[in-house]
Every structure is written in structure tokens, then in C-alpha cells.
Design an enzyme around this catalytic site. Sequence first.
Site, PDB file in Angstrom:
ATOM      1  CB  CYS A   9      35.248  13.690  22.951  1.00  0.00           C
ATOM      2  SG  CYS A   9      35.071  11.921  23.232  1.00  0.00           S
ATOM      3  CG  ASP A 128      44.507  11.836  24.055  1.00  0.00           C
ATOM      4  OD1 ASP A 128      44.881  12.988  24.340  1.00  0.00           O
ATOM      5  OD2 ASP A 128      43.594  11.246  24.682  1.00  0.00           O
TER       6      ASP A 128
HETATM    7  O1  LIG Z   1      37.124  12.118  28.080  1.00  0.00           O
HETATM    8  C1  LIG Z   1      37.425  11.183  28.832  1.00  0.00           C
HETATM    9  O2  LIG Z   1      37.121  11.178  30.025  1.00  0.00           O
HETATM   10  C2  LIG Z   1      38.172  10.009  28.278  1.00  0.00           C
HETATM   11  C3  LIG Z   1      38.360   8.911  29.090  1.00  0.00           C
HETATM   12  C4  LIG Z   1      39.042   7.817  28.622  1.00  0.00           C
HETATM   13  C5  LIG Z   1      39.551   7.804  27.343  1.00  0.00           C
HETATM   14  C6  LIG Z   1      39.383   8.902  26.518  1.00  0.00           C
HETATM   15  C7  LIG Z   1      38.710  10.018  26.963  1.00  0.00           C
HETATM   16  N1  LIG Z   1      38.549  11.128  26.173  1.00  0.00           N
HETATM   17  C8  LIG Z   1      39.253  11.354  24.955  1.00  0.00           C
HETATM   18  O3  LIG Z   1      40.484  12.038  25.204  1.00  0.00           O
HETATM   19  C9  LIG Z   1      40.617  13.119  24.295  1.00  0.00           C
HETATM   20  C10 LIG Z   1      41.409  14.256  24.889  1.00  0.00           C
HETATM   21  O4  LIG Z   1      40.695  14.882  25.923  1.00  0.00           O
HETATM   22  P1  LIG Z   1      41.039  16.390  26.374  1.00  0.00           P
HETATM   23  O5  LIG Z   1      40.600  17.298  25.243  1.00  0.00           O
HETATM   24  O6  LIG Z   1      42.503  16.437  26.622  1.00  0.00           O
HETATM   25  O7  LIG Z   1      40.215  16.639  27.598  1.00  0.00           O
HETATM   26  C11 LIG Z   1      39.195  13.521  24.000  1.00  0.00           C
HETATM   27  O8  LIG Z   1      39.107  14.227  22.839  1.00  0.00           O
HETATM   28  C12 LIG Z   1      38.460  12.192  24.004  1.00  0.00           C
HETATM   29  O9  LIG Z   1      38.471  11.634  22.701  1.00  0.00           O
END
Ligand SMILES: O=C(O)c1ccccc1N[C@@H]1O[C@H](COP(=O)(O)O)[C@@H](O)[C@H]1O
Length: 210
Positions: A9, A128
Site C-alpha cells: 500500500c 489494522d
Molecule cells: O498509509 C497511509 O498513510 C494510510 C493513511 C490512512 C489510512 C490508511 C493508510 N494506510 C493503510 O494502513 C496500513 C498499515 O500501514 P503500515 O504497514 O503500518 O505502515 C497499510 O497497509 C495501508 O492499508
Amino acid sequence: MIRTRVKICGITRVVDGVTAAEVGADALGFVFFEKSPRYVSIECAAEICRNIPPFVTKVGLFVDASEEMVRDVIENVNIDLLQFHGDESPEFCQKFNLPYIKAIRAKCKESILEAMQAHSNALGMLIDSYVPGVPGGTGSTFDWQLVPSEYRSKIILAGGLNCANIVDAIKTIRPYAVDISGGVESSKGIKDREKIYQFMKEVASADKIY
Ligand SMILES: O=C(O)c1ccccc1N[C@@H]1O[C@H](COP(=O)(O)O)[C@@H](O)[C@H]1O
């Protein structure tokens, strides 16, 4: 052997989208949330999607966006799937004639089960970490024991995943898919080729343990 799918992502550059596709990512996510450091404009996402090979799922991520904005993205970017990461209702999520993933922030088992039931029409449920005031992309893990095992085939595990913890995560949860953003970056919004490659290798090694 069961294969855990991988969504990467927060793609903001053509080079990162192409690299992720080359090393075998199943899906790529584009963040249409202006407050995120990984925000991409419609024009930028459309350009990246034009360069991504077929058979890679392109996911548009929204956080409590307006209906108009979601429609604008669907009309102008070649996305296959919607990801709703805010407090969107099931009715809102189903308005767009595209399959959707609903993200839930893991506060407690009851709230996860409640959201799962409310969004029974979702193609997948992304779980998440819960960090107050931050909708996602936090880089934090959560207590994986909160994930309801009976929904394994719909679960996309997210939150602070990286090369060091992914094998443990897959062995513990056995999710349908995993979703990673910060764990494969060199800085926010900039993906690191080596980390992506290593992450895919770790997922494949975890799958061999099944
Ligand atoms: O990535 C972002 O900035 C974000 C912003 C707002 C909502 C979701 C977002 N990202 C999602 O969050 C998960 C976890 O991120 P991380 O791997 O802990 O950095 C990511 O996989 C996105 O789906």
C-alpha cells in the site's frame, strides 16, 4: 501449499508500482487521503496504473471521503477494488458497483466481530492497529490474538508488518492476505526495492511451513 496474498500500500511512484508488481505483489494500494504522507493525486495514480502489468489488483484507499470523490477516482483511475479505512457505513461502501475491503482498527474482539458482521458483503476485512487519532499507516502492530480465526479466508492482516515479523504473523493468524506500507519504505511514500524483495521472500518462506 496455501499462498498468502500480498498487498503493498501507499504507492506514489511508477518505479515502486512496477517493482512491487515484478517481485510478485498481488495488489497495490493508492492512498486518496490528503492528510497522508502517501497521498497520491488522481493524475498521479492514473499514470502509475497505466504502467502496472495486468493481473495486479489496483486498490483505491479512502478515509471518510465524499461520494463525489470516490466517484471521481473510479472514473479517472483504472482501479479494481475500493478500500474504506474510516467510519464508512456498509450502505456507503456498497454504492459504487465495485468490490470493497473494509478496514477495521483492532480495539477489541467484540468491535472487530461487530464490523465483520455489519460488512458481510465486503470482499475482505483488513485489520489494522488502533492508534487514537490516526486512521492508518501507523507502523504499529497490535495483539494478533484479537483476530477472529473463523473469518481467516476474509482476513487481510495489516499494521506494522515488516521483514522481521511477517513469518510470525502468518504462522499465528494464517490470514488470506497481508498488507504492508511503512515496512517496505526507505522514507514515507518511497518504497525500497530490497525491502519489498525481502518481504516477498519471507512471505514465501512462511507459506512453506503450512
Ligand atoms: O498509509 C497511509 O498513510 C494510510 C493513511 C490512512 C489510512 C490508511 C493508510 N494506510 C493503510 O494502513 C496500513 C498499515 O500501514 P503500515 O504497514 O503500518 O505502515 C497499510 O497497509 C495501508 O492499508
